[in-house]
Design a protein around this motif. Structure first.
Motif, PDB file in Angstrom:
ATOM      1  N   HIS A   1       1.766   6.528  -7.052  1.00  0.00           N
ATOM      2  CA  HIS A   1       0.734   7.470  -7.485  1.00  0.00           C
ATOM      3  C   HIS A   1       1.229   8.909  -7.379  1.00  0.00           C
ATOM      4  N   LYS A   2       1.973   9.176  -6.314  1.00  0.00           N
ATOM      5  CA  LYS A   2       2.491  10.530  -6.119  1.00  0.00           C
ATOM      6  C   LYS A   2       3.512  10.891  -7.186  1.00  0.00           C
TER       7      LYS A   2
ATOM      8  N   CYS B   1       0.826  -1.218   0.000  1.00  0.00           N
ATOM      9  CA  CYS B   1       0.000   0.000   0.000  1.00  0.00           C
ATOM     10  C   CYS B   1       0.855   1.260   0.000  1.00  0.00           C
ATOM     11  N   ALA B   2       1.920   1.245   0.787  1.00  0.00           N
ATOM     12  CA  ALA B   2       2.818   2.403   0.837  1.00  0.00           C
ATOM     13  C   ALA B   2       3.494   2.613  -0.523  1.00  0.00           C
TER      14      ALA B   2
ATOM     15  N   GLU C   1       2.348   1.703  -3.426  1.00  0.00           N
ATOM     16  CA  GLU C   1       1.326   2.190  -4.348  1.00  0.00           C
ATOM     17  C   GLU C   1       1.112   3.697  -4.183  1.00  0.00           C
ATOM     18  N   ALA C   2       1.067   4.145  -2.934  1.00  0.00           N
ATOM     19  CA  ALA C   2       0.855   5.570  -2.656  1.00  0.00           C
ATOM     20  C   ALA C   2       2.006   6.410  -3.216  1.00  0.00           C
ATOM     21  N   TYR C   3       3.241   5.941  -3.011  1.00  0.00           N
ATOM     22  CA  TYR C   3       4.402   6.682  -3.535  1.00  0.00           C
ATOM     23  C   TYR C   3       4.395   6.697  -5.056  1.00  0.00           C
TER      24      TYR C   3
ATOM     25  N   TYR D   1      -3.413  11.287  -9.379  1.00  0.00           N
ATOM     26  CA  TYR D   1      -4.610  11.965  -8.891  1.00  0.00           C
ATOM     27  C   TYR D   1      -4.807  13.328  -9.548  1.00  0.00           C
TER      28      TYR D   1
END
Length: 206
Positions: free
Chosen positions: A22-23, A15-16, A18-20, A28
């Motif tokens: 996306h950033k 999850c971490a 994936e978040a990085y 987004y």
């Protein structure tokens, strides 16, 4: 680094990552508008300084089939996952304080089932609290339709739970903890009843 996702280092790492990703890819920023099924979730995102536009569109409910209950006794129903955050323990302890001939049916399964069954034995309520196991489809609709009312004792911030929407679409009265987006669905004393999260005596009084 901790086990913030389902108490797992691996799932938390995924999850971490994936978040990085996306950033880095600015994914987004490519979205024109986000959709939320509740104002509660929109407000939470704004609290964390989310700047993109979010609009509210309620979760849809398909027309549920007519499901004659075929019941032979009066009962109260909880249906959902048997995990700590869903609050079935609160419901059992509240039920234990009430002198009623209505049975309590608990439809669902999960990691807390054994603990809940032990609690029922401890309270000497084996003949009044019935664990039906996980139910879906016609069996579940029949259980919902046959109940005197539905209890949704969640302990965490629900968004727009389908269990509440399904019960109400089957013309059932819902008694629920006053959490998250549920306040947008249930108006206390109008189309259901709300009580403070974890307030077992308040729930018993209803």
């Amino acid at each position: 680094f901790d086990k913030s996702v389902k108490n797992s280092y691996v799932k938390s790492l995924v999850c971490a990552s994936e978040a990085y990703l996306h950033k880095i890819l600015k994914i987004y920023e490519k979205v024109d508008v986000f959709i939320s099924p509740s104002q509660f979730l929109i407000d939470k995102f704004k609290d964390y300084s989310f700047k993109k536009e979010i609009i509210k569109i309620a979760n849809p409910i398909l027309n549920l089939p007519d499901a004659p209950s075929g019941k032979t006794e009066k009962y109260i129903l909880f249906f959902g996952r048997l995990s700590p955050e869903k609050g079935a323990e609160d419901l059992i302890k509240a039920y234990a304080r009430v002198n009623t001939n209505y049975k309590l049916f608990i439809a669902g399964d999960g990691p807390e089932r054994k603990n809940l069954e032990n609690l029922v034995k401890e309270k000497s309520l084996n003949n009044k609290i019935i664990f039906t196991g996980h139910k879906t489809g016609q069996e579940l609709w029949q259980l919902i339709k046959g109940a005197e009312f539905i209890v949704f004792p969640s302990r965490w911030h629900e968004n727009a739970p389908y269990s509440v929407l399904e019960a109400m679409s089957l013309t059932q009265v819902v008694v629920s903890a006053n959490v998250g987006g549920i306040q947008e669905i249930i108006k206390n004393g109008e189309n259901g009843f709300l009580y403070k999260v974890g307030a077992r005596q308040e729930l018993a009084n209803i």
